[in-house]
Motif scaffolding. Sequence first.
Motif, PDB file in Angstrom:
ATOM      1  N   LEU A 122      41.162  34.363  34.299  1.00 51.26           N
ATOM      2  CA  LEU A 122      41.161  33.682  35.600  1.00 51.26           C
ATOM      3  C   LEU A 122      42.251  32.624  35.723  1.00 51.26           C
ATOM      4  O   LEU A 122      42.044  31.577  36.338  1.00 51.26           O
ATOM      5  N   ALA A 154      34.623  32.341  33.882  1.00 48.51           N
ATOM      6  CA  ALA A 154      34.092  31.665  35.074  1.00 48.51           C
ATOM      7  C   ALA A 154      33.364  30.378  34.694  1.00 48.51           C
ATOM      8  O   ALA A 154      33.513  29.346  35.358  1.00 48.51           O
ATOM      9  N   PHE A 174      39.764  28.141  40.236  1.00 47.03           N
ATOM     10  CA  PHE A 174      38.339  28.476  40.281  1.00 47.03           C
ATOM     11  C   PHE A 174      37.780  28.233  41.679  1.00 47.03           C
ATOM     12  O   PHE A 174      37.071  29.077  42.247  1.00 47.03           O
ATOM     13  N   VAL A 178      37.986  32.080  42.795  1.00 43.26           N
ATOM     14  CA  VAL A 178      36.894  32.641  41.991  1.00 43.26           C
ATOM     15  C   VAL A 178      35.530  32.351  42.630  1.00 43.26           C
ATOM     16  O   VAL A 178      34.748  33.270  42.894  1.00 43.26           O
TER      17      VAL A 178
END
Length: 297
Positions: A122, A154, A174, A178
């Motif tokens: 990520l 995550a 994030f 995400v």
Amino acid sequence: MHQHKVYRIGEVTIQKVLEQPLRNVPKSFVYPSAKPQDFEGIAERLAPVDLEDNQDDLVQSVHTWVVRTPRHLVLIDTGSGNHKQRPLNPLFHEQNIPFLERLREEAGVDPAEVDYVFNTHLHVDHSGWNTVLDNERWVPTFPNARYVFPRKEAEYYGSPASYNDVNIPSRGVFEDSVLPVIEAGLVDFIGSDGGDYLDNFKFIPTRGHSIGHMSIQLTWGSETAIFGGDVLHHPIQVLKPHLNTVFCEFPEDAAASREKILRTLADDRALYCATHFAGSSAGYVTRADHGYTWSYA
């Protein structure tokens, strides 16, 4: 419009769609732990496409792999995205790139028709197109897809634990790239052991570059491809596997994961689909006198 070569693994097709080239990248920046002898004679062993004309600075790329199986349309890694606020990372700050147009024109991809989006990890340049800006809100770019990525990634990037120097370039990812897909209920998390997904994919734990990094293996019959994520940033690391990048957060694990993938690529004669190699970005690793060599497919 430039169309990248289509590779076949059994009944699956693989095609690269460019987000952006990365030019004039200093070797000393990417590989801060390298010694001068690590680069001696290296230019002769690299393809012209990998180096700038000065034979010193690196040429790299950010792109997505479009994978079509007989049943599914899969994207692997989504680049850095548009309109993202990355003031600490000017390269990816407030971009406006016609990437979705390219996906459509070069690979026939309609965002609504994507079945799965796989993120190897990520970081800023692997998950940015997970979302797009819609009336000041970040919404899933591929609304009908399952987004698949490592749970550990995550958890880490959603917590203060990740607030360190290595992760400054990915600050904010994030929150805008995400969390919106998690909140939309579109995510399938992969556990730390990796494992099979769908019929022909397998997530392989390759921790090191990041905390929960996974490479993705595609198998059809006797044929194999591996989407390595950031196990390898540049063909230099095929030739010099001990070299970690400035972005590798857990250096010992990163080196061990790189060795594992290189061994697998050589043993299985697998097609390697790199995330940041220039040119076709795909090719083969073979054993050489004192290690490995790289050749583009």
